[in-house]
Design an enzyme around this catalytic site. Structure first.
Site, PDB file in Angstrom:
ATOM      1  N   ASP A   1      43.614 -15.582   2.164  1.00  0.00           N
ATOM      2  CA  ASP A   1      42.625 -15.044   1.215  1.00  0.00           C
ATOM      3  C   ASP A   1      42.635 -15.837  -0.103  1.00  0.00           C
ATOM      4  OD1 ASP A   1      40.653 -13.357   0.345  1.00  0.00           O
ATOM      5  OD2 ASP A   1      42.014 -11.746  -0.245  1.00  0.00           O
TER       6      ASP A   1
ATOM      7  N   ARG B   1      46.110  -5.303   1.329  1.00  0.00           N
ATOM      8  CA  ARG B   1      45.283  -4.724   2.400  1.00  0.00           C
ATOM      9  C   ARG B   1      45.541  -5.457   3.707  1.00  0.00           C
ATOM     10  NH1 ARG B   1      41.238  -4.773  -1.559  1.00  0.00           N
ATOM     11  NH2 ARG B   1      40.583  -6.875  -1.036  1.00  0.00           N
TER      12      ARG B   1
ATOM     13  N   SER C   1      36.468 -13.224  10.018  1.00  0.00           N
ATOM     14  CA  SER C   1      36.497 -11.855  10.545  1.00  0.00           C
ATOM     15  C   SER C   1      35.108 -11.430  11.033  1.00  0.00           C
ATOM     16  CB  SER C   1      36.965 -10.886   9.451  1.00  0.00           C
ATOM     17  OG  SER C   1      35.964 -10.744   8.474  1.00  0.00           O
TER      18      SER C   1
ATOM     19  N   ASN D   1      33.010 -10.964   8.168  1.00  0.00           N
ATOM     20  CA  ASN D   1      32.541 -12.171   7.473  1.00  0.00           C
ATOM     21  C   ASN D   1      31.128 -12.593   7.900  1.00  0.00           C
ATOM     22  OD1 ASN D   1      35.822 -13.812   7.343  1.00  0.00           O
ATOM     23  ND2 ASN D   1      34.822 -12.513   5.840  1.00  0.00           N
TER      24      ASN D   1
HETATM   25  C1  FPP Z   1      39.153 -15.962   2.523  1.00  0.00           C
HETATM   26  O1  FPP Z   1      38.845 -16.427   1.234  1.00  0.00           O
HETATM   27  C2  FPP Z   1      39.014 -17.017   3.494  1.00  0.00           C
HETATM   28  C3  FPP Z   1      38.112 -17.037   4.515  1.00  0.00           C
HETATM   29  C4  FPP Z   1      37.153 -15.960   4.753  1.00  0.00           C
HETATM   30  C5  FPP Z   1      38.012 -18.167   5.425  1.00  0.00           C
HETATM   31  C6  FPP Z   1      39.277 -18.864   5.744  1.00  0.00           C
HETATM   32  C7  FPP Z   1      38.944 -20.250   6.110  1.00  0.00           C
HETATM   33  C8  FPP Z   1      39.683 -21.339   5.862  1.00  0.00           C
HETATM   34  C9  FPP Z   1      41.029 -21.280   5.286  1.00  0.00           C
HETATM   35  C10 FPP Z   1      39.182 -22.701   6.168  1.00  0.00           C
HETATM   36  C11 FPP Z   1      38.799 -22.939   7.584  1.00  0.00           C
HETATM   37  C12 FPP Z   1      39.828 -22.498   8.546  1.00  0.00           C
HETATM   38  C13 FPP Z   1      40.347 -23.253   9.526  1.00  0.00           C
HETATM   39  C14 FPP Z   1      41.307 -22.664  10.483  1.00  0.00           C
HETATM   40  C15 FPP Z   1      39.989 -24.653   9.702  1.00  0.00           C
HETATM   41  P1  FPP Z   1      37.621 -15.761   0.468  1.00  0.00           P
HETATM   42  O2  FPP Z   1      36.442 -16.623   0.647  1.00  0.00           O
HETATM   43  O3  FPP Z   1      37.440 -14.351   0.922  1.00  0.00           O
HETATM   44  O4  FPP Z   1      38.156 -15.812  -0.987  1.00  0.00           O
HETATM   45  P2  FPP Z   1      37.829 -14.772  -2.172  1.00  0.00           P
HETATM   46  O5  FPP Z   1      38.344 -13.431  -1.737  1.00  0.00           O
HETATM   47  O6  FPP Z   1      38.600 -15.340  -3.327  1.00  0.00           O
HETATM   48  O7  FPP Z   1      36.350 -14.806  -2.370  1.00  0.00           O
END
Ligand code: FPP
Length: 242
Positions: A21, A195, A66, A69
């Site tokens: 996150d 969470r 998710s 998402n």
């Molecule tokens: C949460 O940060 C992250 C995600 C929803 C996506 C995770 C993806 C990656 C780490 C990159 C791609 C993955 C791979 C395996 C190549 P957020 O966007 O919810 O952050 P925030 O809560 O600060 O807005």
């Protein structure tokens, strides 16, 4: 669980799960667009995968996208899947060099065809690797996984292959997306939120939880080692009296 030589405090869990996150927050703070946070997040994925494999973790599950998402802006979804596509090709040498076997956890239905194709190819390419299993949770939801398992149970009962009276925990666990993976011993979440966000609801029943305050793009070896050290300090009772 094992203790690598030279550091008797760092206890390596057999199975680790990570809620990655804070990509967006990291980017915002640095004055970038959110997608830059996801891009930097890929570097953190590589570091965590290689370090977990080196330390002898048997299974690592990363929450990459998710079910919830899907309600993000279309542009961000497109860019995220673009990153995933690139990851699935560019990281093949890293997976092979580290003897890592890739698996997918989640629903396939909504995934773009190109992502599915590259995912399947990489799963196939790494299928014989005997080291760490890396499960990418993509289009994954814990409640959805349980609903899908319940549907499979019902179908097996309807087909006369399963007696409802014999349905127990192991019958349901066997119908999860990746029943072969050990339940996580340690769940790591970055960016300070307390969470579980619909992640591995069944499997984390007895996981220890470590929350790191750093955002995912800043999560490196030191933070991973800190999580493993904290894990080593926990007393796991599994509901029993010791
Ligand atoms: C949460 O940060 C992250 C995600 C929803 C996506 C995770 C993806 C990656 C780490 C990159 C791609 C993955 C791979 C395996 C190549 P957020 O966007 O919810 O952050 P925030 O809560 O600060 O807005």
């Amino acid at each position: 669980m094992s203790t690598p030589g030279g550091d008797d405090q760092l206890v390596v869990p057999r199975s680790v799960a990570v809620i990655m996150d804070g990509n967006g927050r990291w980017a915002k703070r640095a004055g970038f667009e959110r997608i830059r946070g996801h891009e930097r997040g890929v570097d953190a994925v590589r570091t965590t995968v290689t370090e977990c494999a080196r330390l002898g973790v048997e299974a690592l599950t990363l929450y990459a996208f998710s079910e919830e998402n899907w309600s993000r802006p279309k542009r961000e979804i497109k860019l995220l899947f673009g990153l995933l596509e690139r990851f699935l090709v560019a990281e093949r040498p890293t997976l092979m060099d580290n003897d890592v076997r890739l698996l997918h956890s989640g629903r396939r239905e909504r995934l773009p065809p190109r992502v599915l194709e590259l995912l399947d190819e990489t799963v196939e390419l790494t299928a014989k690797n005997g080291g760490m299993r890396l499960a990418l949770a993509i289009s994954y939801g814990g409640r959805q996984e349980l609903a899908d398992a319940a549907r499979r149970l019902a179908a097996d009962v309807a087909a006369g292959e399963l007696d409802p009276a014999t349905v127990d925990e192991s019958a349901l666990a066997a119908r999860l997306y990746l029943p072969e993976l050990p339940d996580p011993d340690l769940l790591i979440r970055t960016a300070g939120e307390l969470r579980v966000s619909n992640f591995l609801l069944w499997q984390i029943s007895y996981a220890e939880i470590h929350v790191s305050d750093v955002c995912w793009p800043e999560f490196g070896k030191d933070e991973l080692h800190a999580a493993f050290r904290e894990f080593g300090r926990r007393t796991r009772r599994f509901g029993k009296v010791l």
